[in-house]
Scaffold this active site. Structure first.
Site, mmCIF file in Angstrom:
data_model
loop_
_atom_site.group_PDB
_atom_site.id
_atom_site.type_symbol
_atom_site.label_atom_id
_atom_site.label_comp_id
_atom_site.label_asym_id
_atom_site.label_seq_id
_atom_site.Cartn_x
_atom_site.Cartn_y
_atom_site.Cartn_z
ATOM 1 N N SER A 1 34.127 -1.465 -13.493
ATOM 2 C CA SER A 1 35.559 -1.642 -13.731
ATOM 3 C C SER A 1 35.833 -2.339 -15.055
ATOM 4 C CB SER A 1 36.184 -2.460 -12.598
ATOM 5 O OG SER A 1 36.028 -1.806 -11.363
ATOM 6 N N GLU B 1 27.172 4.146 -1.334
ATOM 7 C CA GLU B 1 27.876 3.039 -0.701
ATOM 8 C C GLU B 1 28.116 3.303 0.778
ATOM 9 O OE1 GLU B 1 30.404 0.748 -4.056
ATOM 10 O OE2 GLU B 1 31.270 2.617 -3.363
#
Length: 382
Positions: free
Chosen positions: A118, A234
């Site tokens: 990010s 994930e």
């Protein structure tokens, strides 16, 4: 829909429970705990055999370990990013040299990792990467900033998505680099203080940081492909362990509702029953998708389910306690950092559940475009 555990699986569960009982208490610092896990071979159970120092386990055994770990109240993990995100990515895309270099220290709990994805101003738009990596001889010079980097203040390494083609746009021209964090003057980590009083998230500034050419995973310019592959990892047995923790939190909320009399309210009772039923549905969904591949929407559906469920649980946790939920466990008027009780921490921290790891908007867009085949949302500068 529960897994069918064989006698061998049950023996594995018994071994895991006995080991955790003997070692999980007293709570150690997180780095020491990772080394304790690694020494016993409990890191990397889902990896293939390859001489990395891990023991291997089948899918049902991995489920057994994850559930026993959650039930034992063992310390929070700080090595899960390396074990569950980077390691499967290296196994899928890394060279033999990269696997030999990085997997054994992860399995031993010796090297901790953080995720440099990010960036400020990009929100949840992973393709909006501005961090650059310029090749200079045998290394890359990295400049830019990452934000919301979990555990960067503890990490030894960071896998960084950076733009190696200066003329590229969006998901083109990106590379996946493995960057050592111990570079004084070139890497600065600034903790982000959250409203819970903790600082597990960080800003990371790269000012001429170096990454070796042989530490590019998947090849230069292939970062988007590698990054998308990593996001798929994930999903896994960790979601089942997460739900064990959720069940314990729900039990605490129910007991508080009984103690305060809030359970006598039919609306509150209905909300508690709904939380219980939805938690069971999340378990069935996790078991259904566990070990599967090719379902582009499964991780997004799971994220939408648990994030919103957990946020509603946080609201219930303070609501059933009434006015007492607004009073801290210690005097908040002192100058020392304030402390929260578990319900207050649950309420405040769960406000971020629908944002981190890909916001609800991003997850719904993925489902719309990749599963339902709806037209892509226009992306441009306003």
């Amino acid at each position: 829909m529960d897994f069918e555990f064989t006698s061998e699986d049950q023996a594995f569960r018994t071994e895991a429970r006995a080991w955790l009982t003997a070692h999980a208490e007293p709570v150690q610092d997180r780095r020491t705990w990772e080394r304790t896990l690694g020494k016993a071979g409990w890191i990397g159970l889902g990896w293939p055999e390859g001489g990395y120092g891990n023991r291997t386990a089948g899918l049902t055994q991995q489920v057994a370990w994850a559930e026993e770990y959650a039930r034992s109240g063992a310390p929070p993990r700080s090595g899960h990013i390396g074990e569950n995100l980077l390691a499967p990515t290296l196994i899928a895309h890394g060279t033999d040299e990269q696997k030999s270099r990085f997997l054994p220290p992860i399995a031993a709990g010796e090297e901790l990792w953080c995720q440099g994805y990010s960036e400020p101003g990009a929100g949840s738009d992973l393709a909006g990467v501005r961090t650059s990596a310029v090749r200079e001889g045998a290394s890359y010079r990295i400049s830019g900033q990452k934000i919301w980097t979990s555990l960067a203040h503890e990490a030894d390494w960071c896998f960084v998505l950076a733009r190696t083609d200066p003329g590229s746009r969006r998901h083109h021209g990106l590379s996946f680099l493995l960057v050592p964090m111990d570079q004084p003057g070139r890497i600065e980590v600034r903790p982000i203080r959250q409203m819970t009083g903790t600082s597990d998230f960080n800003e990371v500034f790269f000012d001429g940081a170096r990454a070796r050419v042989e530490h590019v995973v998947g090849g230069e310019g292939q970062g988007w492909r590698v990054a998308m592959s990593l996001l798929g990892f994930e999903r896994g047995v960790s979601t089942l362990a997460q739900q064990i923790g959720f069940a314990e939190e729900l039990g605490r909320v129910v007991r508080a509702a009984v103690r305060t009399g809030a359970v006598d309210d039919p609306v509150v009772r209905a909300r508690l029953v709904r939380q219980w039923a939805e938690l069971r549905a999340m378990r069935w969904n996790a078991l259904r998708t566990l070990g599967g591949s090719g379902d582009a929407g499964a991780p997004s559906v799971a994220k939408l389910l648990w994030a919103n469920w957990h946020q509603r649980l946080g609201e219930l946790a303070v609501e059933v306690r009434g006015a007492e939920a607004s009073v801290g466990p210690v005097d908040w008027s002192s100058s020392a950092p304030y402390e929260l009780d578990p319900d207050q921490h649950l309420f405040l921290f769960s406000r971020a559940d629908t944002i981190y790891g890909g916001s609800d908007q991003v997850q719904r867009t993925i489902i719309a475009e990749r599963v339902l085949g709806l037209p892509r949302e226009p992306k441009g500068v306003v």
